[in-house]
Design an enzyme around this catalytic site. Structure first.
Site, mmCIF file in Angstrom:
data_model
loop_
_atom_site.group_PDB
_atom_site.id
_atom_site.type_symbol
_atom_site.label_atom_id
_atom_site.label_comp_id
_atom_site.label_asym_id
_atom_site.label_seq_id
_atom_site.Cartn_x
_atom_site.Cartn_y
_atom_site.Cartn_z
ATOM 1 N N GLY A 185 0.945 -9.809 -17.062
ATOM 2 C CA GLY A 185 1.821 -9.058 -16.258
ATOM 3 C C GLY A 185 1.513 -9.423 -14.652
ATOM 4 N N GLY A 193 -0.737 -6.217 -9.928
ATOM 5 C CA GLY A 193 -0.518 -5.057 -9.519
ATOM 6 C C GLY A 193 0.439 -4.204 -10.244
ATOM 7 N N GLY A 233 -0.872 -2.984 -13.208
ATOM 8 C CA GLY A 233 -1.706 -1.984 -13.674
ATOM 9 C C GLY A 233 -2.700 -2.492 -14.658
ATOM 10 N N GLU A 252 22.087 -10.656 11.476
ATOM 11 C CA GLU A 252 22.077 -9.700 10.495
ATOM 12 C C GLU A 252 23.298 -9.064 10.209
ATOM 13 O OE1 GLU A 252 19.464 -9.589 9.099
ATOM 14 O OE2 GLU A 252 18.268 -10.944 10.251
ATOM 15 N N ASP A 281 16.278 -18.355 5.687
ATOM 16 C CA ASP A 281 17.347 -18.092 4.774
ATOM 17 C C ASP A 281 17.723 -19.560 4.054
ATOM 18 O OD1 ASP A 281 17.418 -15.678 5.623
ATOM 19 O OD2 ASP A 281 18.768 -16.123 7.415
#
Ligand code: ADP
Ligand code: MG
Ligand code: ZN
Length: 608
Positions: free
Chosen positions: A203, A206, A208, A426, A501
Site C-alpha cells: 500500500g 501512510g 496504515g 489562477e 504546470d
C-alpha cells in the site's frame, strides 16, 4: 562511579610523581653556587672550610660561615688524588670533615630516572585510554549483529486493535484469519492446514500498514517484533544477516508472535539489480530472511508480516509459496473510509457542533490515513493558536490546504504586478476547469502564496475516480495550461510561474502515449521498460525498448496532445473573457474565492 574513582586516583599519582621530581630537583640546587677547583683549594688553604661531601663528580662544600658551594670534579679523580695534585698540606685537610656519599639513594634515582621515564609513562597512559576507547567501539561493532529488535509486551504496550484502524475492511478481513491462526493454532493443525508464514502488506505510504500489523498482534494478544528493513543494512557487510538471525531467534523464543519487517523493499529488492556495493549486503540480508523463513518448523507459530509500498521492486523469491504468499493490498481510503478515519482521529479532539467530517472527507480525495490524521492534528494546533476550545470548520479547511500545498506565506512580499499576473494565472486554471465538464469542480481559488506555489486553484472530485479516459486527460492538460495561456493572452508574454504546470502537463501527455496506449498512431502498447536500478543513490527508470524512429513519433504525439489541450483551453478562455475579468477583479480585492462565490460569477458548471 568506579571509573571516576580510578581516574581520580590515576591523576593523583601522576600529580605526586611530578611533585616528587620537582622537589628532588630543588633539593639538589639548594641555592649553592658553583665554584671552581682553584677557589676550593684557596678556601682550604685559608681554612674557611668546615665540611666536604663527595657525591659522584660533585663536591658539596660547607663553609665555616654556613654558606655552601658545589665544586665540579672529574669522575675518575678521587678527592684525595685531587688534593695531592694541588699539594694541599695534610694538616689543613685534617681540620676538614670529609665524607664520601654513595649516591644510590631513592632520591638519586628519582631525580635522574623520572625525567626520562615520565614522558613514556604519560604516553603509556594516553595509549591505554585510547586502546580502551577503541575496544569499546569494537565491542559495539560486534554487538551490532546482535538483535536490537524491540519487543513489545502484548499486555502493556501494544493495545492497538482493529478498532483503531478505520476502514480498510478487506484488509482487516484477511488479517482476521491471521489472528485466528495465532489464537487457535490447534484448530488448524488438526485439519493438517499449513499456517501461512508470511503476509505482505502492500500500500501507498501512510495507508496504515504499520498500524494494521501492530493491530494484528494486539488482537491476537501476542508479542510484536518490529524491525525496519533499512535497519538491517549497516556499514559492515554481514551485519544485516546476523541481525536477521538473532531477530528470528528471539522471535522463536516468544512464539506465538508476530515479526514485522517494515519497508522490506530496503532489503528485498530484486537481487542482482543495481550498481554499487550496497546490494551485496542487501542480498545477504534477504537470503538470510528467506533461510530463516524456510527453517520454521510447521508447528512454530510465528507469522512474519512485511510491509512495502514498492511491490514492483521486490525479489520474486520473497513472493513464492511458503514465504510471503499472502498478500494484502491496502488502498488509499475512499470517501466512506476517510470519514471513518477522521472519526477515529478526532476521538480526543473537541470538534465544534457545526463540524461535519463528511465534508472534510469530501475535500480530501486521494489523502492517505496518515494525511488525514495530520489534518486533524494541524486543525487542533490552529485552534489552540487562536485560543479556541473547539476545532471549527475554517481550522479544518485551512489544515487541508496546508497539508495539500504547504503553509501559507502571507509575509512573502509580492509586487502589485506579480499579484495581478498570479490572479490572471489562477483565474485561467479555474475558468478552464469550470468549463470542462469532466474536470473536478473548483473549490477554491487563492492568490496567497502557499508552499512553493504563488497561488493555487483547488479542485475537489465529487466522487472517487478509479479510471480515466483520454478526453478526461486532455481536459486535465488543458486546465494545467490554462494559467500559462491566460498570461500570454493578457500580458503578451509568460512568466516563470507556469513552469511546474508545464512540466506536469508534459508528463501527463507522455504517459498518455507511453503508458496508457491512448495514441491512435502508436497503438495499444507501452513504451519504455520501467526498471529499477540504483546508481549513486538515484533511481534510473525507463529503459528504452523502442527505436529512434518511434522516439520521434512519441515526441510528435506528445506535441499533438498538448496542442489539442491548448486549443481546448484557448477556446474556453476566449469564450468567457468577461467571466475571467470578473474573477480577477474579485481575486485582487479579496485574494481568495470559495466555490459558491465562484459559481455565482461564472454560472453553474456544465454537466457531461
Ligand atoms: P504506513 O506504514 O502504511 O506508511 P502507518 O501505519 O505508519 O502507515 O500510518 C501512519 C498513521 O496514519 C497511523 O499512525 C495512523 O495514525 C494513521 N492511519 C493510517 N491509516 C489509518 C486507518 N485506516 N485508520 C486510522 N488511522 C490510520
Ligand atoms: Mg509504515
Ligand atoms: Zn498554475
Amino acid at each position: 562511579m568506579k571509573k571516576l574513582i580510578r581516574n581520580v586516583l590515576l591523576f593523583f599519582t601522576i600529580f605526586l610523581l611530578i611533585a616528587a621530581v620537582f622537589s628532588s630537583f630543588s633539593a639538589t640546587n639548594k641555592k649553592s653556587k658553583t665554584v671552581g677547583l682553584e677557589a676550593l683549594i684557596n678556601q682550604i688553604n685559608s681554612e674557611q672550610i668546615n665540611q666536604l661531601v663527595v657525591v659522584d663528580n660533585k663536591i658539596h662544600v660547607t663553609l665555616k660561615n654556613g654558606q655552601s658551594e658545589i665544586v665540579q670534579k672529574e669522575t675518575t679523580d678521587s678527592l684525595s688524588d685531587l688534593l695531592n695534585n694541588f699539594k694541599v698540606s695534610p694538616t689543613k685537610i685534617a681540620k676538614i670533615k670529609i665524607s664520601v656519599k654513595d649516591n644510590s639513594g631513592w632520591n638519586y634515582w628519582l631525580s635522574n630516572v623520572i625525567p626520562f621515564v615520565l614522558p613514556f609513562l604519560l604516553i603509556g597512559v594516553f595509549l591505554y585510554f585510547m586502546m580502551r576507547g577503541l575496544q569499546g567501539a569494537n565491542s559495539k561493532a560486534m554487538s551490532f549483529g546482535q538483535s536490537i529488535a524491540k519487543d513489545f509486551n502484548p499486555e502493556e504496550k501494544n493495545k492497538t486493535s482493529f478498532k483503531d484502524v478505520a476502514g480498510a475492511k478487506e484488509a482487516k478481513e484477511e488479517l482476521q484469519e491471521i489472528v485466528e491462526f495465532l489464537k487457535f493454532p490447534k484448530k488448524f493443525h488438526n485439519l493438517g492446514a499449513r499456517i501461512p508464514r508470511g503476509v505482505l502488506l502492500l500500500g501507498a505510504p501512510g495507508t496504515g500498514k504499520t498500524l494494521l500489523a501492530r493491530s494484528v498482534a494486539g488482537e491476537a494478544q501476542v508479542p510484536f517484533f518490529h524491525m525496519s528493513g533499512s535497519e538491517f543494512v549497516e556499514m559492515f557487510v554481514g551485519v544485516g544477516a546476523s541481525r536477521v538471525r538473532s531477530l528470528f531467534q528471539k522471535a522463536k523464543k516468544s512464539a506465538p508472535c508476530i515479526l514485522f519487517i517494515d519497508e522490506i523493499d530496503a532489503v528485498g529488492r530484486r537481487r542482482g539489480a543495481g550498481l554499487g556495493g550496497s546490494h551485496d549486503e542487501r542480498e545477504q540480508t534477504l537470503n538470510q530472511i528467506l533461510v530463516e523463513m524456510d527453517g520454521f518448523e510447521p508447528t512454530e507459530n510465528i507469522i512474519v508480516i512485511a510491509a512495502t509500498n514498492r511491490p514492483d521492486v521486490l525479489d520474486p523469491a520473497l513472493l513464492r509459496p511458503g514465504r510471503f504468499d499472502r498478500r494484502v493490498t491496502i488502498d488509499l481510503p475512499d470517501l466512506k473510509d476517510r470519514e471513518a478515519i477522521l472519526k477515529v482521529h478526532s476521538r480526543h479532539k473537541p470538534l465544534a457542533k457545526e463540524v461535519n467530517l463528511k465534508i472534510v472527507a469530501e475535500r480530501t480525495s486521494g489523502f492517505s490515513g496518515a494525511d488525514l490524521a495530520n489534518i486533524l492534528n494541524e486543525a487542533a494546533i490552529l485552534a489552540a493558536r487562536s485560543d479556541r476550545h473547539e476545532i471549527i470548520n475554517p481550522d479544518l479547511f485551512e489544515a487541508i490546504e496546508k497539508v495539500m500545498i504547504g503553509p501559507e506565506r502571507k509575509s512573502r512580499v509580492i509586487t502589485n504586478q506579480e499579484k495581478k499576473i498570479t490572479a490572471y494565472h489562477e483565474a485561467g486554471h479555474a475558468l478552464v476547469a469550470h468549463f470542462s465538464p469532466s474536470v473536478d469542480p473548483v473549490h477554491k481559488i487563492s492568490i496567497i502564496s502557499r508552499g512553493a506555489a504563488g497561488g493555487y486553484t483547488l479542485k475537489v472530485p465529487s466522487e472517487d475516480h478509479h479510471m480515466h479516459t483520454k478526453s478526461e486527460f486532455i481536459s486535465e492538460i488543458a486546465v494545467l495550461l490554462g494559467g500559462h495561456l491566460v498570461e500570454k493572452v493578457i500580458f503578451g508574454e509568460v512568466t516563470t510561474g507556469a513552469t511546474s504546470d508545464l512540466r506536469r502537463a508534459t508528463a501527463l501527455a507522455r504517459s498518455l502515449v507511453t503508458d496508457y496506449g491512448m495514441s491512435d498512431h502508436l497503438g495499444p502498447r507501452t513504451y519504455g521498460e520501467k526498471e529499477e536500478m540504483i546508481f549513486l543513490g538515484r533511481e534510473i527508470h525507463e529503459q528504452r525498448n523502442y527505436s529512434e524512429k518511434i522516439a520521434e513519433k512519441i515526441d510528435e504525439e506528445i506535441f499533438n496532445f498538448i496542442q489539442q489541450a491548448k486549443d481546448k483551453a484557448n477556446l474556453i478562455i476566449t469564450d468567457h473573457r468577461e467571466a475571467l475579468e470578473k474573477i480577477v477583479a474579485v481575486l485582487l480585492k479579496q485574494e481568495t474565492i470559495e466555490k459558491t462565490e465562484f459559481e455565482s460569477i461564472v454560472g453553474p458548471k456544465p454537466t457531461k
